[in-house]
Design a protein around this motif. Structure first.
Motif, PDB file in Angstrom:
ATOM      1  N   PRO A   1       0.784  -1.243   0.000  1.00  0.00           N
ATOM      2  CA  PRO A   1       0.000   0.000   0.000  1.00  0.00           C
ATOM      3  C   PRO A   1       0.809   1.283   0.000  1.00  0.00           C
ATOM      4  O   PRO A   1       0.281   2.325  -0.411  1.00  0.00           O
ATOM      5  CB  PRO A   1      -0.841  -0.116   1.278  1.00  0.00           C
ATOM      6  N   ASP A   2       2.062   1.236   0.439  1.00  0.00           N
ATOM      7  CA  ASP A   2       2.824   2.474   0.590  1.00  0.00           C
ATOM      8  C   ASP A   2       3.687   2.834  -0.614  1.00  0.00           C
ATOM      9  O   ASP A   2       4.465   3.794  -0.556  1.00  0.00           O
ATOM     10  CB  ASP A   2       3.702   2.398   1.848  1.00  0.00           C
ATOM     11  N   VAL A   3       3.565   2.067  -1.689  1.00  0.00           N
ATOM     12  CA  VAL A   3       4.332   2.388  -2.901  1.00  0.00           C
ATOM     13  C   VAL A   3       3.378   2.446  -4.090  1.00  0.00           C
ATOM     14  O   VAL A   3       2.255   1.937  -4.023  1.00  0.00           O
ATOM     15  CB  VAL A   3       5.468   1.362  -3.149  1.00  0.00           C
ATOM     16  N   PRO A   4       3.793   3.069  -5.194  1.00  0.00           N
ATOM     17  CA  PRO A   4       2.875   3.285  -6.314  1.00  0.00           C
ATOM     18  C   PRO A   4       2.336   1.996  -6.910  1.00  0.00           C
ATOM     19  O   PRO A   4       2.991   0.945  -6.900  1.00  0.00           O
ATOM     20  CB  PRO A   4       3.737   4.047  -7.323  1.00  0.00           C
ATOM     21  N   GLU A   5       1.156   2.111  -7.475  1.00  0.00           N
ATOM     22  CA  GLU A   5       0.497   0.958  -8.082  1.00  0.00           C
ATOM     23  C   GLU A   5       1.284   0.418  -9.268  1.00  0.00           C
ATOM     24  O   GLU A   5       1.201  -0.760  -9.601  1.00  0.00           O
ATOM     25  CB  GLU A   5      -0.924   1.335  -8.516  1.00  0.00           C
ATOM     26  N   ALA A   6       2.068   1.258  -9.928  1.00  0.00           N
ATOM     27  CA  ALA A   6       2.838   0.824 -11.095  1.00  0.00           C
ATOM     28  C   ALA A   6       4.052  -0.028 -10.727  1.00  0.00           C
ATOM     29  O   ALA A   6       4.713  -0.586 -11.603  1.00  0.00           O
ATOM     30  CB  ALA A   6       3.306   2.035 -11.895  1.00  0.00           C
ATOM     31  N   THR A   7       4.362  -0.145  -9.430  1.00  0.00           N
ATOM     32  CA  THR A   7       5.495  -0.959  -8.990  1.00  0.00           C
ATOM     33  C   THR A   7       5.301  -2.417  -9.409  1.00  0.00           C
ATOM     34  O   THR A   7       4.219  -2.976  -9.283  1.00  0.00           O
ATOM     35  CB  THR A   7       5.640  -0.878  -7.462  1.00  0.00           C
ATOM     36  N   PHE A   8       6.371  -3.030  -9.909  1.00  0.00           N
ATOM     37  CA  PHE A   8       6.325  -4.456 -10.225  1.00  0.00           C
ATOM     38  C   PHE A   8       7.642  -5.094  -9.825  1.00  0.00           C
ATOM     39  O   PHE A   8       8.629  -4.391  -9.536  1.00  0.00           O
ATOM     40  CB  PHE A   8       5.979  -4.707 -11.691  1.00  0.00           C
ATOM     41  N   ALA A   9       7.656  -6.423  -9.762  1.00  0.00           N
ATOM     42  CA  ALA A   9       8.808  -7.084  -9.158  1.00  0.00           C
ATOM     43  C   ALA A   9       8.992  -8.493  -9.678  1.00  0.00           C
ATOM     44  O   ALA A   9       8.055  -9.142 -10.154  1.00  0.00           O
ATOM     45  CB  ALA A   9       8.632  -7.126  -7.634  1.00  0.00           C
ATOM     46  N   ALA A  10      10.225  -8.968  -9.565  1.00  0.00           N
ATOM     47  CA  ALA A  10      10.578 -10.381  -9.680  1.00  0.00           C
ATOM     48  C   ALA A  10      10.926 -10.838  -8.266  1.00  0.00           C
ATOM     49  O   ALA A  10      11.736 -10.188  -7.595  1.00  0.00           O
ATOM     50  CB  ALA A  10      11.770 -10.559 -10.613  1.00  0.00           C
TER      51      ALA A  10
ATOM     52  N   LEU B   1      10.176  -2.575   3.156  1.00  0.00           N
ATOM     53  CA  LEU B   1      11.440  -2.223   2.517  1.00  0.00           C
ATOM     54  C   LEU B   1      11.232  -1.119   1.490  1.00  0.00           C
ATOM     55  O   LEU B   1      11.966  -0.120   1.468  1.00  0.00           O
ATOM     56  CB  LEU B   1      12.062  -3.444   1.850  1.00  0.00           C
ATOM     57  N   LEU B   2      10.238  -1.292   0.615  1.00  0.00           N
ATOM     58  CA  LEU B   2      10.038  -0.333  -0.463  1.00  0.00           C
ATOM     59  C   LEU B   2       9.585   1.026   0.068  1.00  0.00           C
ATOM     60  O   LEU B   2       9.940   2.064  -0.498  1.00  0.00           O
ATOM     61  CB  LEU B   2       9.026  -0.891  -1.463  1.00  0.00           C
ATOM     62  N   LYS B   3       8.818   1.025   1.133  1.00  0.00           N
ATOM     63  CA  LYS B   3       8.420   2.287   1.756  1.00  0.00           C
ATOM     64  C   LYS B   3       9.648   3.065   2.207  1.00  0.00           C
ATOM     65  O   LYS B   3       9.748   4.285   2.002  1.00  0.00           O
ATOM     66  CB  LYS B   3       7.495   2.021   2.937  1.00  0.00           C
ATOM     67  N   ARG B   4      10.609   2.362   2.787  1.00  0.00           N
ATOM     68  CA  ARG B   4      11.824   3.017   3.277  1.00  0.00           C
ATOM     69  C   ARG B   4      12.738   3.426   2.130  1.00  0.00           C
ATOM     70  O   ARG B   4      13.380   4.475   2.186  1.00  0.00           O
ATOM     71  CB  ARG B   4      12.537   2.109   4.282  1.00  0.00           C
ATOM     72  N   VAL B   5      12.823   2.604   1.089  1.00  0.00           N
ATOM     73  CA  VAL B   5      13.592   2.990  -0.089  1.00  0.00           C
ATOM     74  C   VAL B   5      13.012   4.245  -0.719  1.00  0.00           C
ATOM     75  O   VAL B   5      13.737   5.191  -1.062  1.00  0.00           O
ATOM     76  CB  VAL B   5      13.618   1.842  -1.125  1.00  0.00           C
ATOM     77  N   GLN B   6      11.700   4.281  -0.845  1.00  0.00           N
ATOM     78  CA  GLN B   6      11.057   5.445  -1.450  1.00  0.00           C
ATOM     79  C   GLN B   6      11.256   6.691  -0.609  1.00  0.00           C
ATOM     80  O   GLN B   6      11.504   7.786  -1.136  1.00  0.00           O
ATOM     81  CB  GLN B   6       9.565   5.161  -1.613  1.00  0.00           C
ATOM     82  N   ALA B   7      11.207   6.553   0.725  1.00  0.00           N
ATOM     83  CA  ALA B   7      11.436   7.696   1.599  1.00  0.00           C
ATOM     84  C   ALA B   7      12.852   8.223   1.462  1.00  0.00           C
ATOM     85  O   ALA B   7      13.107   9.435   1.540  1.00  0.00           O
ATOM     86  CB  ALA B   7      11.155   7.308   3.049  1.00  0.00           C
ATOM     87  N   ALA B   8      13.792   7.300   1.246  1.00  0.00           N
ATOM     88  CA  ALA B   8      15.199   7.703   1.163  1.00  0.00           C
ATOM     89  C   ALA B   8      15.593   8.218  -0.207  1.00  0.00           C
ATOM     90  O   ALA B   8      16.416   9.147  -0.321  1.00  0.00           O
ATOM     91  CB  ALA B   8      16.093   6.515   1.539  1.00  0.00           C
TER      92      ALA B   8
END
Length: 369
Positions: free
Chosen positions: A314-323, A357-364
Motif C-alpha cells: 500500500p505504501d508504494v505506487p500501483e505501477a510498482t512491479f517485481a521479480a 522495505l520499499l516504503k523506506r527505499v522510497q522515503a530515502a
C-alpha cells in the motif's frame, strides 16, 4: 479472457516510447556510483534491511545485499558477508522473470506467439492440447500442481521436480501431471509451468543455439558477465529456480524493464512484451487470507489494485512491479520514481515485508535531487 484479447489489452497498455536518449545514464562495463550521504531516512532503511544480530534473530530479516539504482546511477549499495559485489547469488524464483525476459527476445524475433499451443514447441505437451504459451506465462496451465515447500514436502510437486523423481527431466515431469482446471481459467503458481517454458525455447532456437541463448540474446547485450544458469540432466535450463548473478548484474535487467525493454538505442524487448509482463492475469482471484500477495502478470508480480482488493504493497505506487524469489530475493521496479532495487537475502520465517522495505527505499531515494 481470450489470449488474443489479453494481448490486445497489453498492447493498449503499452507505455509511450521514451524521449531523447542524451540525458539518460546507462551502465557501461561498470555502474556509475554516487552514494548518497546518510540521512535519517537512509539510516531507517539500514536498520530494517541490515538489523543487528539480536534484531535479526527477533525479526527473521537477513539481507545479503541491497542495491538501489536511481535513474541509472547507484545511490545505495551494501552487502553482508560472505556476499560481496562480485558474488553471483542464487536468485531462486527471480529466475522465472529472468527467463521471461529471455523469452521476450525470442518473441521479438517472431519465434512464438502467446496463442501458440505449448505442444507446438514442446511435443510432450500433446496430452494437453488446449494449454497455450500465454497460459504458462500466467501460471495458468490448469495442471494439478502443488507448489509446496518446507511445510508439505511429501505432497509437493516442486520438491519432487527439483530434488527427487522429476529432477532428470523437469519439463517432462510437469507434462505428466493431469489437468485440475480448464487451461487459462485459474491461477496456480507453478514452477513446473516455468520449466516447460524453458524446454519450449529449445525447439524454437535449436539445440545448438539454446545452450548460449540467454547470454547471446539478453545477458551480453546488457553487459551481464556473472550469470550462471543450471540445467537439468536433459539439458533444459531450470527456468524456475537456478539462475545466479551479482546484484549489479540483476539490476541491469531491472533497468531494462524500467525503461520498457530499451537498452540505449536498442529496443531489446518489444514494448508489447513488457506491457504483457505488466498486465494482470485476467482470471486471477485474490486469496482473502493473503491480502499482501502481489498480483501475477506475465511471470512478473504486480502491485495493482483489483476490484475488491487494495494494492498488495500500500505504501508504494500501483505501477510498482517485481521479480520475487524464495527466502526474500527481490528485484523491484518503481517506474515513476526511476528506481530499481535489488535485494538478496536469507529470510526463513516469512516476516520480511516487501512493502516495508520499499516504503523506506522510497522515503530515502524517491525524490529526485
Amino acid at each position: 479472457m481470450p489470449l488474443a484479447l489479453l494481448r490486445r489489452t497489453a498492447l493498449a497498455g503499452c507505455l509511450l516510447a521514451a524521449g531523447p536518449l542524451a540525458a539518460e545514464t546507462w551502465p557501461a562495463e561498470d555502474w556509475s556510483s554516487q552514494p548518497a550521504a546518510v540521512t535519517p531516512a537512509i539510516q531507517a532503511l539500514n536498520d530494517y534491511a541490515f538489523p543487528s544480530r539480536d534484531e535479526a534473530a527477533r525479526t527473521g530479516v537477513r539481507s545479503d545485499a541491497l542495491l538501489v539504482i536511481r535513474d541509472g546511477v547507484i545511490v545505495y549499495e551494501r552487502y553482508a558477508a560472505p556476499t560481496t559485489q562480485q558474488t553471483p547469488h542464487l536468485t531462486w524464483s527471480i529466475s522465472k522473470s529472468l527467463f521471461a525476459s529471455v523469452l521476450g527476445t525470442a518473441y521479438g524475433e517472431g519465434r512464438f506467439k502467446l496463442d501458440d499451443a505449448v505442444a507446438k514447441h514442446y511435443p510432450p505437451f500433446t496430452a494437453h492440447p488446449d494449454v497455450k504459451m500465454g497460459h504458462l506465462l500466467n501460471w495458468a496451465s490448469g495442471l494439478a500442481w502443488q507448489e509446496d515447500y518446507e511445510y508439505a514436502p511429501l505432497k509437493s510437486s516442486v520438491v519432487a521436480m527439483l530434488y527427487t523423481r522429476g529432477r532428470g527431466d523437469m519439463a517432462a515431469f510437469t507434462a505428466a501431471h493431469g489437468l485440475g482446471a480448464v487451461p487459462g481459467t485459474r491461477f496456480r503458481y507453478s514452477s513446473g509451468d516455468s520449466n516447460v517454458l524453458g524446454a519450449s525455447l529449445k525447439s524454437m532456437v535449436g539445440e545448438q543455439a539454446y545452450a548460449d541463448y540467454p547470454w547471446t540474446a539478453l545477458f551480453e547485450p546488457l553487459g551481464i558477465r556473472s550469470a550462471v544458469w543450471e540445467r537439468d540432466a536433459s539439458g533444459t535450463f531450470v527456468a524456475s529456480s537456478y539462475a545466479y548473478m551479482t546484484a549489479r548484474d540483476l539490476a541491469r535487467v531491472g533497468l531494462l524493464m524500467q525503461r520498457d525493454g530499451r537498452w540505449g538505442e536498442r529496443q531489446l524487448l518489444p514494448q508489447s512484451w513488457v506491457a504483457f509482463n505488466r498486465t494482470p492475469f485476467a482470471n486471477y482471484q485474490p486469496n482473502p487470507e493473503k491480502p499482501h500477495d502481489a498480483v501475477p502478470g506475465g511471470q512478473w508480480w504486480l502491485n495493482v489494485a483489483l476490484e475488491g482488493k487494495a494494492k498488495p504493497w500500500p505504501d508504494v505506487p500501483e505501477a510498482t512491479f517485481a521479480a520475487l524469489g524464495h527466502w526474500g530475493q527481490g528485484l523491484y521496479v518503481l517506474p515513476a520514481q526511476k528506481l530499481v532495487v535489488v535485494r538478496y537475502a536469507d529470510d526463513r520465517d516469512g516476516s520480511y515485508s516487501h512493502n516495508e522495505l520499499l516504503k523506506r527505499v522510497q522515503a530515502a531515494f524517491g525524490e529526485q535531487p
